[in-house]
Design an enzyme around this catalytic site. Structure first.
Site, PDB file in Angstrom:
ATOM      1  N   ASP A  59      18.300 -30.675  15.389  1.00 54.48           N
ATOM      2  CA  ASP A  59      19.498 -31.295  15.189  1.00 54.48           C
ATOM      3  C   ASP A  59      19.497 -31.373  13.688  1.00 54.48           C
ATOM      4  O   ASP A  59      18.376 -31.092  13.128  1.00 54.48           O
ATOM      5  CB  ASP A  59      19.645 -32.353  15.687  1.00 54.48           C
ATOM      6  N   HIS A  60      20.362 -31.915  12.943  1.00 55.91           N
ATOM      7  CA  HIS A  60      20.586 -31.952  11.521  1.00 55.91           C
ATOM      8  C   HIS A  60      19.809 -32.606  10.652  1.00 55.91           C
ATOM      9  O   HIS A  60      19.500 -32.519   9.640  1.00 55.91           O
ATOM     10  CB  HIS A  60      22.088 -32.306  11.293  1.00 55.91           C
ATOM     11  N   CYS A  74      13.897 -33.090  17.075  1.00 56.34           N
ATOM     12  CA  CYS A  74      14.993 -34.104  16.371  1.00 56.34           C
ATOM     13  C   CYS A  74      14.608 -35.403  15.731  1.00 56.34           C
ATOM     14  O   CYS A  74      13.080 -35.379  15.691  1.00 56.34           O
ATOM     15  CB  CYS A  74      16.174 -34.349  17.467  1.00 56.34           C
ATOM     16  N   VAL A 123      13.672 -37.480  21.268  1.00 55.93           N
ATOM     17  CA  VAL A 123      14.185 -37.881  22.502  1.00 55.93           C
ATOM     18  C   VAL A 123      15.358 -37.237  23.015  1.00 55.93           C
ATOM     19  O   VAL A 123      15.365 -36.512  24.131  1.00 55.93           O
ATOM     20  CB  VAL A 123      14.453 -39.287  22.641  1.00 55.93           C
ATOM     21  N   GLY A 124      16.322 -37.090  22.246  1.00 52.79           N
ATOM     22  CA  GLY A 124      17.745 -36.574  22.511  1.00 52.79           C
ATOM     23  C   GLY A 124      17.391 -35.008  22.756  1.00 52.79           C
ATOM     24  O   GLY A 124      18.134 -34.840  23.872  1.00 52.79           O
ATOM     25  N   HIS A 152      -1.487 -28.939  32.815  1.00 52.55           N
ATOM     26  CA  HIS A 152      -1.252 -29.597  34.403  1.00 52.55           C
ATOM     27  C   HIS A 152       0.127 -29.651  34.855  1.00 52.55           C
ATOM     28  O   HIS A 152       0.535 -29.593  35.878  1.00 52.55           O
ATOM     29  CB  HIS A 152      -1.760 -31.028  34.393  1.00 52.55           C
ATOM     30  N   ARG A 156      10.724 -37.770  12.695  1.00 51.29           N
ATOM     31  CA  ARG A 156      10.678 -38.987  11.833  1.00 51.29           C
ATOM     32  C   ARG A 156       9.473 -39.770  12.592  1.00 51.29           C
ATOM     33  O   ARG A 156       9.198 -40.736  12.108  1.00 51.29           O
ATOM     34  CB  ARG A 156      11.936 -39.637  12.143  1.00 51.29           C
TER      35      ARG A 156
END
Lengths: 142, 172
Positions: B8-9, B65, B69-70, B98, B109
């Site tokens: 993402d940005h 990102c 997560v997103g 596995h 980040r």
């Protein structure tokens, strides 16, 4: 707030530690893997089910690495789950992603950090606002 | 190897660096964007990147990102994708060995470029070692019903983008 917690056999000790820790903080904790027979698929599935059935507001799943449980949980409709190993991610994933579940690796993080991560996760609130478009997109996917 | 990559940005520069890093190592890289720092939405790139892995066009995917997560959640919402969100090298190794993870996700980040590069190297080099346990687990994951309509549909998110462009979502 009610918190569903589950683990496979590898995560059992850490799960019991975190359950006591959260209960000492007056959270209502629902143990969804009551014996040692569960694998990570069942643990992640049971916690996800507790969220979708609205038996709990947040969920925590523990296996050796955390990553397998997060893959399973994210396959369920309406579940947004993050495998985290730090407090900042635990807070931000609620604030920005509206996550309802985190997963932890019992072989990756120690008891003290795991407890702090859970505290950050249960105390965080979703920011809404511009983040809602991304949550809407994810929820359309499955 | 053919690697599908997206971001993402928040972490465009890091993704651009990784495209260069992988290209220099001799990999063929499909860069799914985003390509600039204009505010956009991680599900677009998580979907685009992982679809190419799901369809077999790419061997593996990498998504980045802010926290990872997103974009990892978006990647996991695509059928046949097992996207591993990691912040250390050992978890990347385990996920491939596995779980036969086919997408690696990290937070730009959260994790520094040294660990990110080495986690990618490890993820690409580690071979999946099938066991009865891993085979059963993957079969169980694949048995969860998933929406396949979205694969390849470039207009899948149009309704939300239109709402966004019309001021239907708050700017804050």
């Amino acid at each position: 707030m009610k918190i569903a917690i589950g683990s496979d056999v590898n995560g059992l000790t850490l799960k019991n530690h975190l359950k006591s820790h959260l209960e000492n903080m007056d959270y209502d904790v629902l143990n969804v893997t009551s014996n040692e027979e569960y694998d990570l698929f069942d643990a992640a599935t049971n916690v996800s089910k507790a969220i979708t059935d609205e038996e709990a507001d947040r969920g925590i799943v523990i296996d050796a690495y955390g990553v397998g449980s997060s893959i399973v949980a994210n396959k369920y409709e309406g579940i947004i789950c993050a495998n985290v190993a730090d407090e900042h991610s635990a807070k931000m994933t609620v604030a920005h992603n509206n996550s309802s579940i985190i997963t932890l690796g019992s072989e990756i993080i120690g008891e003290i950090l795991a407890a702090k991560i859970c505290e950050a996760f249960v105390k965080a609130d979703y920011d809404g606002g511009r983040h809602q478009i991304r949550v809407d997109m994810v929820n359309k996917m499955c | 190897m053919k690697i599908s990559i997206g971001c993402d940005h928040i972490v465009t520069e890091m993704k651009n660096h990784l495209v260069e890093y992988l290209t220099e190592k001799g990999h063929e890289v499909i860069d799914n964007g985003t390509h600039d720092k204009e505010r956009t939405h991680y599900p677009i790139y998580g979907k685009k990147t992982s679809e190419k892995v799901s369809s077999g066009e790419a061997d593996l995917g990498i998504v980045v990102c802010g926290t990872g997560v997103g974009i990892s959640v978006s990647a996991n919402k695509v059928k046949r994708i097992r996207a591993a969100l990691v912040s250390d090298i050992e978890t990347a190794r385990y996920a491939k060995k596995h779980l036969n993870a086919n997408v690696l996700a990290m937070g730009g980040r959260i994790t520094g470029i040294g660990v990110i590069e080495e986690a990618i190297d490890t993820f690409l080099e580690t071979e999946y070692e099938e066991t009865e346990e891993s085979k059963k687990l993957i079969e169980k994951i694949d048995s969860i019903p998933m929406n396949e309509d979205l694969i390849g549909d470039e207009h899948y998110f149009d309704e939300f983008i239109e709402k966004w462009n019309n001021g239907g979502y708050p700017a804050k």
